[in-house]
Scaffold this motif. Structure first.
Motif, PDB file in Angstrom:
ATOM      1  N   GLY A  99      12.239 -55.918  -2.642  1.00  0.00           N
ATOM      2  CA  GLY A  99      13.085 -56.537  -3.658  1.00  0.00           C
ATOM      3  C   GLY A  99      13.369 -55.599  -4.819  1.00  0.00           C
ATOM      4  N   LEU A 100      12.382 -54.789  -5.200  1.00  0.00           N
ATOM      5  CA  LEU A 100      12.611 -53.800  -6.256  1.00  0.00           C
ATOM      6  C   LEU A 100      13.681 -52.797  -5.846  1.00  0.00           C
ATOM      7  CD1 LEU A 100       9.084 -52.830  -7.640  1.00  0.00           C
ATOM      8  CD2 LEU A 100      10.878 -54.065  -8.813  1.00  0.00           C
ATOM      9  N   ALA A 101      13.598 -52.327  -4.628  1.00  0.00           N
ATOM     10  CA  ALA A 101      14.571 -51.339  -4.158  1.00  0.00           C
ATOM     11  C   ALA A 101      15.972 -51.937  -4.091  1.00  0.00           C
ATOM     12  CB  ALA A 101      14.153 -50.805  -2.791  1.00  0.00           C
ATOM     13  N   SER A 102      16.087 -53.122  -3.542  1.00  0.00           N
ATOM     14  CA  SER A 102      17.411 -53.735  -3.454  1.00  0.00           C
ATOM     15  C   SER A 102      17.929 -54.118  -4.836  1.00  0.00           C
ATOM     16  CB  SER A 102      17.380 -54.957  -2.538  1.00  0.00           C
ATOM     17  OG  SER A 102      16.583 -55.973  -3.102  1.00  0.00           O
ATOM     18  N   GLY A 103      17.045 -54.530  -5.731  1.00  0.00           N
ATOM     19  CA  GLY A 103      17.460 -54.831  -7.105  1.00  0.00           C
ATOM     20  C   GLY A 103      17.947 -53.601  -7.836  1.00  0.00           C
ATOM     21  N   ALA A 104      17.332 -52.463  -7.558  1.00  0.00           N
ATOM     22  CA  ALA A 104      17.778 -51.220  -8.191  1.00  0.00           C
ATOM     23  C   ALA A 104      19.173 -50.852  -7.704  1.00  0.00           C
ATOM     24  CB  ALA A 104      16.791 -50.098  -7.884  1.00  0.00           C
ATOM     25  N   LEU A 105      19.412 -51.004  -6.410  1.00  0.00           N
ATOM     26  CA  LEU A 105      20.732 -50.665  -5.866  1.00  0.00           C
ATOM     27  C   LEU A 105      21.810 -51.618  -6.374  1.00  0.00           C
ATOM     28  CD1 LEU A 105      19.885 -49.779  -2.169  1.00  0.00           C
ATOM     29  CD2 LEU A 105      20.701 -48.239  -3.951  1.00  0.00           C
ATOM     30  N   PHE A 106      21.610 -52.906  -6.123  1.00  0.00           N
ATOM     31  CA  PHE A 106      22.638 -53.877  -6.480  1.00  0.00           C
ATOM     32  C   PHE A 106      22.779 -54.019  -7.993  1.00  0.00           C
ATOM     33  CE2 PHE A 106      21.423 -55.711  -2.204  1.00  0.00           C
ATOM     34  CZ  PHE A 106      22.514 -55.146  -1.569  1.00  0.00           C
ATOM     35  N   GLY A 107      21.670 -54.042  -8.710  1.00  0.00           N
ATOM     36  CA  GLY A 107      21.733 -54.160 -10.165  1.00  0.00           C
ATOM     37  C   GLY A 107      22.338 -52.936 -10.811  1.00  0.00           C
ATOM     38  N   GLY A 108      22.016 -51.770 -10.268  1.00  0.00           N
ATOM     39  CA  GLY A 108      22.581 -50.537 -10.816  1.00  0.00           C
ATOM     40  C   GLY A 108      24.078 -50.467 -10.640  1.00  0.00           C
TER      41      GLY A 108
END
Length: 79
Positions: free
Chosen positions: A30-39
């Protein structure tokens, strides 16, 4: 011939330990996907500097927590 079980504490992990591991793995994903999508979404909104870091950080923690909870629930169901 099957192996003879020994009585000296060689047991597998408990269900709670498996759920903790599921939460940890889900949190990392979730951290990795949040970094991608949130970024990407924060850059598209035109955020820079401190606002960018805060928005991406919040998205990462929210995504990690959500996915971690679902992974731990799924692991608990399998126990």
């Amino acid at each position: 011939m099957p192996a003879v079980p020994s009585g000296y504490g060689q047991t597998g992990p408990r269900c709670f330990d498996k759920m903790k591991m599921g939460f940890t793995m889900g949190f990392c994903v979730g951290l990795a996907s949040g970094a991608l999508f949130g970024g990407f979404s924060a850059l598209r909104m035109g955020l820079r500097g401190r606002e960018l870091i805060q928005t991406v950080g919040k998205t990462m923690v929210q995504g990690g927590g959500t996915f971690g909870v679902f992974m731990s629930i799924g692991t608990g169901i399998r126990c």
